[in-house]
Design a protein around this motif. Structure first.
Motif, short mmCIF file in Angstrom:
data_model
loop_
_atom_site.label_atom_id
_atom_site.label_comp_id
_atom_site.label_asym_id
_atom_site.label_seq_id
_atom_site.Cartn_x
_atom_site.Cartn_y
_atom_site.Cartn_z
N ALA A 1 0.83 -1.20 0.00
CA ALA A 1 0.00 0.00 0.00
C ALA A 1 0.86 1.26 0.00
O ALA A 1 0.54 2.25 -0.67
CB ALA A 1 -0.94 0.00 1.20
N ALA A 2 1.98 1.24 0.74
CA ALA A 2 2.85 2.42 0.85
C ALA A 2 3.47 2.81 -0.48
O ALA A 2 3.79 3.98 -0.70
CB ALA A 2 3.95 2.16 1.89
N LYS B 1 21.58 -1.56 -7.13
CA LYS B 1 20.47 -0.94 -7.87
C LYS B 1 19.56 -0.29 -6.83
O LYS B 1 19.09 -0.97 -5.92
CB LYS B 1 19.71 -1.99 -8.66
CG LYS B 1 18.53 -1.41 -9.41
CD LYS B 1 17.78 -2.47 -10.18
CE LYS B 1 16.61 -1.82 -10.91
NZ LYS B 1 15.72 -2.82 -11.46
N ARG B 2 19.32 0.99 -6.95
CA ARG B 2 18.47 1.68 -5.99
C ARG B 2 17.02 1.21 -6.15
O ARG B 2 16.45 1.29 -7.22
CB ARG B 2 18.54 3.19 -6.16
CG ARG B 2 17.69 3.91 -5.11
CD ARG B 2 17.82 5.39 -5.24
NE ARG B 2 18.68 5.85 -4.17
CZ ARG B 2 18.90 7.12 -3.91
NH1 ARG B 2 18.37 8.05 -4.64
NH2 ARG B 2 19.67 7.46 -2.91
N LEU B 3 16.49 0.69 -5.06
CA LEU B 3 15.12 0.18 -5.06
C LEU B 3 14.22 1.13 -4.29
O LEU B 3 14.68 1.85 -3.39
CB LEU B 3 15.08 -1.20 -4.38
CG LEU B 3 15.93 -2.29 -5.03
CD1 LEU B 3 15.92 -3.55 -4.17
CD2 LEU B 3 15.43 -2.59 -6.43
N ALA B 4 12.92 1.13 -4.63
CA ALA B 4 11.96 1.89 -3.84
C ALA B 4 12.08 1.41 -2.41
O ALA B 4 12.15 0.20 -2.15
CB ALA B 4 10.55 1.66 -4.37
N THR B 5 12.13 2.34 -1.46
CA THR B 5 12.37 1.99 -0.06
C THR B 5 11.34 2.66 0.83
O THR B 5 11.02 3.84 0.66
CB THR B 5 13.80 2.44 0.36
OG1 THR B 5 14.75 1.79 -0.50
CG2 THR B 5 14.10 2.10 1.80
N VAL B 6 10.86 1.88 1.81
CA VAL B 6 9.93 2.39 2.81
C VAL B 6 10.52 2.05 4.18
O VAL B 6 10.84 0.90 4.46
CB VAL B 6 8.53 1.78 2.68
CG1 VAL B 6 7.58 2.37 3.72
CG2 VAL B 6 7.97 1.98 1.28
N VAL B 7 10.67 3.07 5.02
CA VAL B 7 11.18 2.89 6.38
C VAL B 7 10.00 2.99 7.34
O VAL B 7 9.17 3.90 7.21
CB VAL B 7 12.24 3.97 6.71
CG1 VAL B 7 12.71 3.87 8.16
CG2 VAL B 7 13.44 3.86 5.76
N ASP B 8 9.94 2.05 8.29
CA ASP B 8 8.86 2.10 9.27
C ASP B 8 8.89 3.45 9.99
O ASP B 8 9.95 3.93 10.40
CB ASP B 8 8.99 0.96 10.28
CG ASP B 8 7.78 0.89 11.19
OD1 ASP B 8 6.69 0.56 10.70
OD2 ASP B 8 7.93 1.21 12.39
N LYS C 1 10.36 6.72 1.75
CA LYS C 1 9.20 7.32 2.40
C LYS C 1 9.01 6.56 3.70
O LYS C 1 9.58 5.50 3.90
CB LYS C 1 7.96 7.24 1.51
CG LYS C 1 7.56 5.86 1.09
CD LYS C 1 6.27 5.81 0.29
CE LYS C 1 6.34 6.49 -1.03
NZ LYS C 1 5.17 6.31 -1.88
N THR C 2 8.20 7.12 4.60
CA THR C 2 7.90 6.43 5.84
C THR C 2 6.43 5.99 5.83
O THR C 2 5.60 6.66 5.23
CB THR C 2 8.16 7.29 7.09
OG1 THR C 2 7.36 8.47 6.99
CG2 THR C 2 9.63 7.65 7.22
N ALA C 3 6.18 4.89 6.50
CA ALA C 3 4.83 4.37 6.66
C ALA C 3 4.85 3.37 7.81
O ALA C 3 5.92 2.89 8.19
CB ALA C 3 4.33 3.72 5.38
N ASP C 4 3.69 3.05 8.33
CA ASP C 4 3.59 2.04 9.38
C ASP C 4 3.61 0.67 8.72
O ASP C 4 2.56 0.12 8.39
CB ASP C 4 2.32 2.25 10.19
CG ASP C 4 2.36 3.52 11.02
OD1 ASP C 4 3.45 3.84 11.54
OD2 ASP C 4 1.31 4.19 11.13
N ILE C 5 4.83 0.14 8.49
CA ILE C 5 4.97 -1.15 7.80
C ILE C 5 5.47 -2.25 8.72
O ILE C 5 5.59 -3.40 8.30
CB ILE C 5 5.88 -1.04 6.56
CG1 ILE C 5 7.29 -0.59 6.96
CG2 ILE C 5 5.26 -0.14 5.51
CD1 ILE C 5 8.32 -0.76 5.87
N GLY C 6 5.77 -1.92 9.97
CA GLY C 6 6.26 -2.92 10.92
C GLY C 6 5.14 -3.39 11.83
O GLY C 6 4.25 -2.62 12.19
N ARG C 7 5.18 -4.65 12.20
CA ARG C 7 4.22 -5.24 13.12
C ARG C 7 4.99 -5.99 14.20
O ARG C 7 5.99 -6.61 13.90
CB ARG C 7 3.27 -6.22 12.42
CG ARG C 7 2.42 -5.58 11.34
CD ARG C 7 1.40 -4.59 11.92
NE ARG C 7 0.66 -3.93 10.86
CZ ARG C 7 0.83 -2.66 10.52
NH1 ARG C 7 1.72 -1.92 11.11
NH2 ARG C 7 0.09 -2.12 9.57
#
Length: 171
Positions: free
Chosen positions: A89-90, A122-129, A163-169
């Motif tokens: 989703a992020a 290779k730079r990948l799309a990244t999401v940090v919690d 980008k940041t998002a709530d991706i950790g559980r």
């Protein structure tokens, strides 16, 4: 317990990892922490937290997922798990699954257990919690097992274009 050793602040040693080289090239402040890695450790991230004497919520693991056919990086606290649905989703995707380990290694240039969000081949799309923002500094792999980078979350986000998002559980 493995003993942690702090390295030079803001400088990569001769022949550093791609992560430390990238940070040094951009003039980003960081501290390198080395510890004796135990190949029999059940969790690389929890081993790092214990060796460094920091809480597991400050040590982040880098996981590579396949989101709708595109490799994507999720960076989450080692004490928890990556929420694949939230990661998808992020980045505007629908489905996510953990990437094939060989594809993750080939694309990032790092080995499992040592994949850094920084200096990837290779730079990948990244999401940090988003929890990373609640700390003055966080720890991420420096590109090999037994070596961690301590860095300000804002610098991590900038250097990875994350980008940041709530991706950790929690587990």
């Amino acid at each position: 317990m493995a003993k942690a050793k702090s390295g030079t602040k803001g400088k990569a040693s001769q022949g550093g990892t791609p992560a430390t080289v990238a940070l040094t090239r951009e003039g980003v402040a960081f501290t390198l922490h080395a510890y004796a890695h135990d190949p029999d450790a059940a969790s690389y991230g929890e081993e790092a937290a214990a060796a460094l004497g920091v809480t597991a919520d400050r040590v982040f693991k880098t996981l590579v997922a396949d989101v709708d056919g595109a490799l994507t990086v999720g960076v989450v606290p080692v004490a928890g798990k990556l929420d694949l649905k939230a990661l998808a989703a992020a980045v505007g995707g629908k489905r996510a699954a953990m990437a094939d380990p060989a594809a993750a290694e080939r694309t990032t240039g790092y080995v499992l257990g040592g994949i850094s969000p920084l200096g990837q081949k290779k730079r990948l799309a990244t999401v940090v919690d988003a929890s990373a923002l609640s700390h003055g500094t966080v720890f991420v792999s420096a590109g090999k097992r037994g070596l961690e980078i301590e860095i300000a979350p804002a610098d991590l986000l900038r250097m990875t274009a994350a980008k940041t998002a709530d991706i950790g559980r929690t587990s």
